[in-house]
Design a protein around this motif. Structure first.
Motif, PDB file in Angstrom:
ATOM      1  N   ASN B  54       0.859  -1.185   0.000  1.00  0.00           N
ATOM      2  CA  ASN B  54       0.000   0.000   0.000  1.00  0.00           C
ATOM      3  C   ASN B  54       0.899   1.240   0.000  1.00  0.00           C
ATOM      4  OD1 ASN B  54       0.714   0.732   2.754  1.00  0.00           O
ATOM      5  ND2 ASN B  54      -0.590  -0.966   3.398  1.00  0.00           N
ATOM      6  N   MET B  56       1.364   3.558   2.127  1.00  0.00           N
ATOM      7  CA  MET B  56       2.122   3.822   3.347  1.00  0.00           C
ATOM      8  C   MET B  56       3.329   2.891   3.460  1.00  0.00           C
ATOM      9  SD  MET B  56       0.545   4.641   6.983  1.00  0.00           S
ATOM     10  CE  MET B  56       1.582   4.365   8.384  1.00  0.00           C
ATOM     11  N   PRO B 393      13.400   8.516   6.970  1.00  0.00           N
ATOM     12  CA  PRO B 393      12.354   7.570   7.406  1.00  0.00           C
ATOM     13  C   PRO B 393      11.079   8.254   7.859  1.00  0.00           C
ATOM     14  CG  PRO B 393      14.129   7.660   9.002  1.00  0.00           C
ATOM     15  CD  PRO B 393      14.595   8.424   7.808  1.00  0.00           C
ATOM     16  N   ILE B 394      11.198   9.441   8.498  1.00  0.00           N
ATOM     17  CA  ILE B 394       9.973  10.132   8.923  1.00  0.00           C
ATOM     18  C   ILE B 394       9.126  10.432   7.696  1.00  0.00           C
ATOM     19  CG2 ILE B 394       9.037  12.318   9.829  1.00  0.00           C
ATOM     20  CD1 ILE B 394      11.258  12.373  11.854  1.00  0.00           C
ATOM     21  N   PHE B 397       7.263   7.381   6.099  1.00  0.00           N
ATOM     22  CA  PHE B 397       5.954   7.063   6.688  1.00  0.00           C
ATOM     23  C   PHE B 397       4.952   8.186   6.448  1.00  0.00           C
ATOM     24  CE2 PHE B 397       8.577   4.053   8.982  1.00  0.00           C
ATOM     25  CZ  PHE B 397       7.748   2.946   9.080  1.00  0.00           C
ATOM     26  N   LEU B 398       5.401   9.440   6.726  1.00  0.00           N
ATOM     27  CA  LEU B 398       4.500  10.587   6.576  1.00  0.00           C
ATOM     28  C   LEU B 398       4.044  10.720   5.124  1.00  0.00           C
ATOM     29  CD1 LEU B 398       3.236  13.169   7.857  1.00  0.00           C
ATOM     30  CD2 LEU B 398       5.273  14.395   7.137  1.00  0.00           C
ATOM     31  N   ALA B 401       1.600   8.030   4.204  1.00  0.00           N
ATOM     32  CA  ALA B 401       0.269   8.263   4.784  1.00  0.00           C
ATOM     33  C   ALA B 401      -0.445   9.401   4.052  1.00  0.00           C
ATOM     34  CB  ALA B 401       0.399   8.586   6.268  1.00  0.00           C
ATOM     35  N   ALA B 404      -1.508   8.288   0.567  1.00  0.00           N
ATOM     36  CA  ALA B 404      -2.665   7.384   0.668  1.00  0.00           C
ATOM     37  C   ALA B 404      -3.960   8.162   0.895  1.00  0.00           C
ATOM     38  CB  ALA B 404      -2.445   6.386   1.800  1.00  0.00           C
ATOM     39  N   SER B 405      -3.869   9.312   1.553  1.00  0.00           N
ATOM     40  CA  SER B 405      -5.074  10.086   1.856  1.00  0.00           C
ATOM     41  C   SER B 405      -5.402  11.131   0.796  1.00  0.00           C
ATOM     42  CB  SER B 405      -4.909  10.826   3.198  1.00  0.00           C
ATOM     43  OG  SER B 405      -4.649   9.917   4.223  1.00  0.00           O
ATOM     44  N   TYR B 408      -4.192   9.449  -3.790  1.00  0.00           N
ATOM     45  CA  TYR B 408      -4.329   8.001  -3.993  1.00  0.00           C
ATOM     46  C   TYR B 408      -4.591   7.677  -5.477  1.00  0.00           C
ATOM     47  CZ  TYR B 408      -9.196   9.516  -3.465  1.00  0.00           C
ATOM     48  OH  TYR B 408     -10.393  10.189  -3.583  1.00  0.00           O
ATOM     49  N   GLU B 409      -4.363   6.420  -5.811  1.00  0.00           N
ATOM     50  CA  GLU B 409      -4.617   5.964  -7.175  1.00  0.00           C
ATOM     51  C   GLU B 409      -6.095   6.164  -7.510  1.00  0.00           C
ATOM     52  OE1 GLU B 409      -2.410   4.813  -9.317  1.00  0.00           O
ATOM     53  OE2 GLU B 409      -3.862   4.306 -10.868  1.00  0.00           O
TER      54      GLU B 409
END
Lengths: 215, 475
Positions: B54, B56, B393-394, B397-398, B401, B404-405, B408-409
């Motif tokens: 996904n 994220m 790395p922050i 993830f950020l 996320a 994804a919100s 998104y596809e």
């Protein structure tokens, strides 16, 4: 120079441990975003055009429930099969010819042709927006309804009109899609085609044909 | 301007005397950078479209990859000085050879969860290989140059890295994706990396390690282990101020990592799946090359601290192009549709951001060098990678996320049909990044008296201009 593998190993272990702990902490923190749902395996199979993978999934979990499983936006695998976003016409047509067989397989396996996502979009609306002529024709042939509208009042016909998709507009009109459906902004398919004409003057001939079909 | 270009290239005459080994190391650098930059352009897309992660998880794994590179670089450090260049190249390339091949052909042999775990292990292996390469190449350059041509040798190194980033974008990334489509194109790009690792190995094979420059000597400071350095300097006031400064740059550093973490998905989702993302990612290194040649001599006339602040502010402000409602951009004369509006926002942001980066990055390195006590410059420099170590790395993830919100596809049809409000739009995602990035220049400006105390004293001892690599630089 004398090499000290012990020190390198020691430093490496400390740094990797710190890094891994950092990643684990971040991962735990970001779990609350609740977006951590993997791509549906069926969607992955169709992305990769792998029918074997699809058959394995369906054999493992038979029945329409699996095929109509929705993602967080309410979309089913059939909707994703009916969606593509290519600017290049050749790539779009290639994708269309691949996806049409997927639509057939999914529908024959029990996928809901008229399922709606959280915005009220059906697979036919995705295909109409995407400009996938063969997919639209297949969905209509299999029995997808041409009348549903999303929460903004857009229908498959108005989406195709706005995108200047001559073949799709023609087909949908022939299949009885209403030209008079109005969006929440008070626009009919014809108005949207005229908007499209203004926005994409380089595609004037296509939009002009769409306008003619909708008059 | 012509004079600046002539001056820049006339400096390269000194390399006429450089050895065959120097050019072989540069060839290795070029091949490896071609592979690295083309791979990093599509890694997040590959993880989602080819492997099934996904948004994220794919963001997180790109972040993990870059985090482990930095960690491994700290750990292996100057290993090439100890075990020899050729052996180090073979080890690094060996890891890259296996991992790039594994990523390129893995989806043909594995499926489902097994494929995901296989890919995760290949990413960790690849981070180890990438971490090996960066310090080995610089060690090689140091060993095969003389006092007279070393500085020019390093300028060539940065030039080659940026040129490779340009080619990796519009030629390799776009070439394969336009030829084979997005899914097969991603695999071909990884396989291309595997071929590049073979070319690197061949180049390493022809290296004559005994042909090193006799005056080459590593300072003791540079040989120290990073953890030992940290233990030595963490109580020093100058270092604590540097750490505060580094911490405050984190906001803007998040933006620096977006090029490969967030941008590829953003481009292909708000525009088209066949968007030339490689070309877009080539603009940054292109602006940097032009800037290095033409603008750096001009920038040298200004104060380091002010340039850094301006650089950060411009980098942060560049995000406004993508953060404002798209309807605002549609009002600009000549822009008639959403495609053009997004293209304008994207290209304007990339160009303005690259200009900000050009101001910030060389001055950041210079600032670290001049606030460090004279005998600990190398130690402070090696620890200055800390913000990127944390930011990557922050933002993995950020970014995952947020994508994804807000990106998104399948979002583009919903934008066209009026189903996406500003609060749900990709523009809102950039507003979040803009606010996070803006914190850095504002906080540093607010605390300049504390941070700048050491610097003001040392400004007169300003270091020479430092070259800058594109921010997607593995290190």
């Amino acid at each position: 120079m004398k090499i000290n593998y012990r020190v390198i190993l020691q430093d490496g272990l400390v740094l990797i441990t710190v890094s891994t702990l950092f990643v684990v902490a971040l991962s735990t923190g970001f779990k609350s975003f609740k977006k951590d749902v993997d791509l549906d395996a069926i969607v992955l199979a169709l992305n990769q055009d792998s029918k074997d993978e699809f058959n394995a999934i369906v054999a493992k979990e038979p029945g329409p429930e699996r095929l109509n499983r929705k993602d967080e936006f309410g979309r089913t695998p059939l909707m994703m099969a009916a969606y593509a976003n290519y600017k290049d016409l050749k790539q779009r047509e290639e994708m269309d010819s691949k996806r049409v067989s997927w639509i057939e397989i999914l529908a024959s396996s029990g996928a809901d042709l008229n399922a709606v996502d959280k915005d009220g979009w059906t697979p036919l609306m995705f295909a109409a927006w995407s400009g996938m002529n063969l997919s639209v024709a297949k969905l209509v042939e299999l029995g997808a309804s041409v009348t549903p509208a999303d929460r903004q009042g857009n229908t498959a016909l108005s989406l195709a009109a706005f995108r200047g998709q001559v073949g799709i507009v023609k087909l949908l009109v022939e299949k009885g899609a209403t030209k008079d459906a109005v969006t929440v902004k008070g626009k009919k398919a014809l108005d949207l085609a005229q908007d499209g004409l203004k926005q994409y003057p380089e595609r004037a001939s296509e939009y002009s044909q769409v306008v003619e079909l909708l008059l | 301007m012509i004079k600046a270009v002539t001056n820049y290239f006339s400096e390269f005459k000194v390399l006429k005397t450089a050895s065959k080994e120097f050019w072989l190391v540069n060839a290795i650098n070029f091949f490896d950078c071609l592979a690295y930059f083309s791979m990093i352009n599509v890694l997040s897309l590959y993880l989602t479209s080819n492997i099934g992660f996904n948004d994220m998880s794919s963001g997180a794994w790109v972040g993990i990859y870059t985090l482990y590179i930095t960690a491994f670089i700290f750990a292996v450090g100057s290993i090439a000085d100890s075990i020899g260049l050729k052996k180090s190249f073979y080890i690094g390339m060996g890891f890259l050879f296996v991992s790039r091949l594994g990523l390129g052909v893995g989806p043909l042999f594995f499926k489902g969860e097994i494929l995901k775990y296989f890919v995760m292990s290949m990413i960790i292996l690849m981070s180890f290989g990438t971490a090996f390469m960066s310090p080995i190449v610089t060690t090689g350059l140091r060993k095969f140059t003389t006092k007279e041509n070393r500085s020019t040798g390093f300028n060539i190194y940065y030039l080659i890295m940026n040129v490779a980033a340009i080619f990796a974008g519009f030629a390799v990334t776009d070439g394969f994706r336009n030829w084979l489509g997005d899914i097969k194109g991603n695999l071909a790009i990884l396989d291309f990396g595997f071929v590049m690792s073979i070319l690197c190995m061949l180049s390493a094979y022809w290296l004559n390690e005994s042909n090193i420059n006799p005056d080459e000597k590593v300072s003791e400071d540079a040989e120290k282990r990073p953890l030992k350095i940290f233990k030595e300097v963490w109580k020093e006031s100058a270092f604590q101020k540097l750490v505060l400064f580094l911490f405050l740059t984190l906001g803007v550093r998040l933006v620096f990592t977006n090029q490969f973490l967030v941008m590829p998905k953003y481009y292909t989702r708000v525009l088209f799946a066949d968007f030339d993302l490689g070309f877009a990612n080539s603009i940054n290194p292109f602006v940097i090359i032009v800037g290095l040649i033409v603008l750096i001599p001009v920038f040298n006339k200004f104060k380091t601290f002010s340039l850094m602040l301006w650089g950060m502010a411009i980098s942060a402000l560049s995000l406004l192009f993508m953060a404002v409602p798209i309807e605002w951009i549609l009002k600009i004369p000549g822009i008639t549709n959403v495609d053009q509006a997004y293209l304008f926002a994207i290209y304007a942001q990339i160009t303005v951001f690259a200009f900000g980066e050009l101001l910030f990055s060389p001055r950041f390195t210079e600032y670290t060098a001049i606030v460090a006590p004279k005998d600990k410059v190398a130690s402070y420099m090696s620890l200055s990678a800390l913000p990127m170590f944390i930011a990557k790395p922050i933002n993995g993830f950020l970014g995952g996320a947020l994508v994804a919100s807000f990106s998104y596809e399948g979002i583009r049809p919903k934008i066209d049909s009026g189903n996406i409000s500003y609060g749900d739009s990709p523009e809102f995602m950039w507003l979040i990044y803009f606010l996070a990035a803006l914190v850095s220049p504002l906080a540093i400006w607010g605390m300049k008296k504390i941070i700048n105390a050491e610097h003001a004293r040392l400004e007169t001892e300003k270091a020479s201009a430092v070259a800058v690599a594109t921010e997607a630089d593995p290190a």
